[in-house]
Design a protein around this motif. Sequence first.
Motif, mmCIF file in Angstrom:
data_model
loop_
_atom_site.group_PDB
_atom_site.id
_atom_site.type_symbol
_atom_site.label_atom_id
_atom_site.label_comp_id
_atom_site.label_asym_id
_atom_site.label_seq_id
_atom_site.Cartn_x
_atom_site.Cartn_y
_atom_site.Cartn_z
ATOM 1 N N UNK A 97 -6.375 8.643 -0.562
ATOM 2 C CA UNK A 97 -5.067 8.650 -1.199
ATOM 3 C C UNK A 97 -4.369 7.305 -1.140
ATOM 4 N N UNK A 98 -5.080 6.271 -0.687
ATOM 5 C CA UNK A 98 -4.480 4.936 -0.580
ATOM 6 C C UNK A 98 -4.487 4.241 -1.938
ATOM 7 N N UNK A 99 -3.342 3.688 -2.291
ATOM 8 C CA UNK A 99 -3.205 2.901 -3.511
ATOM 9 C C UNK A 99 -2.657 1.542 -3.099
ATOM 10 N N UNK A 100 -3.400 0.491 -3.432
ATOM 11 C CA UNK A 100 -2.974 -0.865 -3.100
ATOM 12 C C UNK A 100 -2.584 -1.575 -4.385
ATOM 13 N N UNK A 101 -1.363 -2.085 -4.403
ATOM 14 C CA UNK A 101 -0.831 -2.781 -5.571
ATOM 15 C C UNK A 101 -0.643 -4.248 -5.195
ATOM 16 N N UNK A 102 -1.163 -5.132 -6.033
ATOM 17 C CA UNK A 102 -1.055 -6.571 -5.800
ATOM 18 C C UNK A 102 -0.402 -7.218 -7.018
ATOM 19 N N UNK A 103 0.460 -8.182 -6.766
ATOM 20 C CA UNK A 103 1.101 -8.860 -7.888
ATOM 21 C C UNK A 103 2.130 -9.867 -7.448
ATOM 22 N N UNK A 104 2.922 -10.280 -8.415
ATOM 23 C CA UNK A 104 3.969 -11.281 -8.193
ATOM 24 C C UNK A 104 5.342 -10.624 -8.332
ATOM 25 N N UNK A 116 3.214 9.279 -13.501
ATOM 26 C CA UNK A 116 1.811 9.612 -13.727
ATOM 27 C C UNK A 116 1.472 11.019 -13.232
ATOM 28 N N UNK A 117 2.419 11.650 -12.518
ATOM 29 C CA UNK A 117 2.195 13.019 -12.073
ATOM 30 C C UNK A 117 1.799 13.169 -10.621
ATOM 31 N N UNK A 118 1.989 12.113 -9.834
ATOM 32 C CA UNK A 118 1.604 12.150 -8.425
ATOM 33 C C UNK A 118 2.815 11.897 -7.538
ATOM 34 N N UNK A 119 2.649 12.093 -6.250
ATOM 35 C CA UNK A 119 3.745 11.914 -5.293
ATOM 36 C C UNK A 119 3.433 10.807 -4.299
ATOM 37 N N UNK A 120 4.448 10.026 -3.962
ATOM 38 C CA UNK A 120 4.309 9.005 -2.927
ATOM 39 C C UNK A 120 4.634 9.680 -1.596
ATOM 40 N N UNK A 121 3.633 9.841 -0.745
ATOM 41 C CA UNK A 121 3.838 10.459 0.562
ATOM 42 C C UNK A 121 4.376 9.451 1.564
ATOM 43 N N UNK A 122 3.986 8.173 1.402
ATOM 44 C CA UNK A 122 4.437 7.130 2.318
ATOM 45 C C UNK A 122 4.172 5.756 1.712
ATOM 46 N N UNK A 123 5.013 4.813 2.100
ATOM 47 C CA UNK A 123 4.775 3.404 1.798
ATOM 48 C C UNK A 123 4.215 2.827 3.088
ATOM 49 N N UNK A 157 0.847 -1.199 0.000
ATOM 50 C CA UNK A 157 0.000 0.000 0.000
ATOM 51 C C UNK A 157 0.877 1.242 0.000
ATOM 52 N N UNK A 158 0.405 2.268 -0.695
ATOM 53 C CA UNK A 158 1.106 3.539 -0.806
ATOM 54 C C UNK A 158 0.121 4.658 -0.498
#
Length: 69
Positions: free
Chosen positions: A40-47, A61-68, A5-6
């Motif tokens: 603002x939560x982005x959840x990425x799932x994968x291998x 994409x034009x956005x900032x990661x505030x926290x992992x 999550x980011x």
Amino acid sequence: MTEQRYHVTGMTCGSCAGKLRSELGGVLGVNSVHVDIDTGAVTVTGEAFDGSKVCAAIKEAGFEVAAVL
């Protein structure tokens, strides 16, 4: 399966979320992306995806990661 999550800043609408999903979908190993514009939560799932490449794609994409999270 890996899930990360980011907290992403700068998203204001559905179009922003779509742009972010599209950009993250191109990262090797990413299977799905869930974006919550309100929090603002982005959840990425994968291998075995590379977290630094995910962060780079978010910035591309034009956005900032505030926290992992």
